[in-house]
Design a protein around this motif. Structure first.
Motif, mmCIF file in Angstrom:
data_model
loop_
_atom_site.group_PDB
_atom_site.id
_atom_site.type_symbol
_atom_site.label_atom_id
_atom_site.label_comp_id
_atom_site.label_asym_id
_atom_site.label_seq_id
_atom_site.Cartn_x
_atom_site.Cartn_y
_atom_site.Cartn_z
ATOM 1 N N ALA A 56 0.831 -1.206 0.000
ATOM 2 C CA ALA A 56 0.000 0.000 0.000
ATOM 3 C C ALA A 56 0.869 1.262 0.000
ATOM 4 O O ALA A 56 0.630 2.185 -0.790
ATOM 5 N N LEU A 57 1.880 1.281 0.848
ATOM 6 C CA LEU A 57 2.765 2.454 0.888
ATOM 7 C C LEU A 57 3.544 2.622 -0.410
ATOM 8 O O LEU A 57 3.731 3.747 -0.879
ATOM 9 N N GLN A 58 3.983 1.525 -0.996
ATOM 10 C CA GLN A 58 4.725 1.631 -2.256
ATOM 11 C C GLN A 58 3.836 2.174 -3.364
ATOM 12 O O GLN A 58 4.266 3.002 -4.163
ATOM 13 N N LEU A 59 2.589 1.727 -3.401
ATOM 14 C CA LEU A 59 1.634 2.260 -4.375
ATOM 15 C C LEU A 59 1.481 3.769 -4.190
ATOM 16 O O LEU A 59 1.517 4.532 -5.162
ATOM 17 N N LEU A 60 1.347 4.199 -2.957
ATOM 18 C CA LEU A 60 1.203 5.629 -2.678
ATOM 19 C C LEU A 60 2.462 6.404 -3.044
ATOM 20 O O LEU A 60 2.394 7.465 -3.680
ATOM 21 N N LEU A 61 3.613 5.880 -2.663
ATOM 22 C CA LEU A 61 4.874 6.563 -2.984
ATOM 23 C C LEU A 61 5.081 6.643 -4.490
ATOM 24 O O LEU A 61 5.481 7.690 -5.015
ATOM 25 N N ASP A 62 4.815 5.556 -5.192
ATOM 26 C CA ASP A 62 5.007 5.538 -6.655
ATOM 27 C C ASP A 62 4.085 6.525 -7.362
ATOM 28 O O ASP A 62 4.425 7.045 -8.420
ATOM 29 N N THR A 63 2.940 6.770 -6.781
ATOM 30 C CA THR A 63 1.965 7.652 -7.419
ATOM 31 C C THR A 63 2.107 9.104 -6.997
ATOM 32 O O THR A 63 2.022 10.013 -7.823
ATOM 33 N N ILE A 64 2.336 9.333 -5.724
ATOM 34 C CA ILE A 64 2.373 10.700 -5.204
ATOM 35 C C ILE A 64 3.742 11.358 -5.398
ATOM 36 O O ILE A 64 3.823 12.566 -5.637
ATOM 37 N N SER A 65 4.816 10.598 -5.322
ATOM 38 C CA SER A 65 6.170 11.173 -5.467
ATOM 39 C C SER A 65 6.357 11.954 -6.760
ATOM 40 O O SER A 65 6.882 13.073 -6.721
#
Length: 186
Positions: A56-65
């Motif tokens: 979940a965090l990787q999905l968020l980081l990959d999208t928001i970064s």
């Protein structure tokens, strides 16, 4: 069944029953495996929880970064981040629900491994708010507090949002952006 499919199913079970209420048997039954076969993929329920949180965090980081790194005005950047974050939450309810509500069930060692990714994600938001303050776009005395308030507001949405509701997730995201940027004052 692939490991990815097992993680997605486990996220659904954890979201529905809570981490402590769910068993390895519940997960195995949902994916139509024997419990022993599930242990072939994962050593414990803790390992599954950790992998769900990391995914979940990787999905968020990959999208928001990438949004946070754009060379655009901080207010536009923040609006895009809010919209994208709300979209991710609405499209990944099981992952998001486990990330937001079950992370406290991690054992100490797993929790220590989880915190750096969580902090990195929160830093994206703090950095954009701070950039806005430095560029005199935002007036804010405590960027970390604003980030916690904003994330809390957005995170709670998954408890009441319905795709069939009066507003789309994009409209809700825009309302949140407007509230943050403009406040309640006339």
């Amino acid at each position: 069944m692939t490991r990815d499919e097992l993680i997605e199913t486990a996220a659904q079970v954890f979201r529905q029953k809570g981490f402590h209420g769910a068993s390895m048997e519940d997960i195995a039954r949902t994916v139509e495996l024997k419990k022993a076969s599930l242990y072939h993929h994962f050593t414990s329920k803790q390992e599954i929880l950790f992998e769900i949180l990391e995914r979940a965090l990787q999905l968020l980081l990959d999208t928001i970064s990438p949004i946070a790194r754009q060379e655009i005005a901080p207010d536009k950047k923040l609006r895009q981040m809010i919209r994208q974050y709300m979209q991710i939450l609405s499209e990944n309810v099981d992952l998001a629900g486990v990330l937001l509500f079950e992370h406290r069930a991690l054992e100490r060692r797993q929790h220590a491994r989880h915190i750096p990714a969580r902090d990195k994600f929160e830093s994206l938001w703090k950095d954009v708010i701070t950039e806005g303050v430095n560029r005199r776009v935002f007036k804010c005395d405590d960027p970390p507090m604003v980030v916690r308030a904003l994330l809390g507001q957005m995170n709670w949405t998954i408890t009441w949002y319905s795709p069939d509701g009066a507003k789309s997730i994009e409209e809700i995201a825009d309302d949140y952006s407007n509230l943050l940027m403009n406040g309640l004052m006339k």
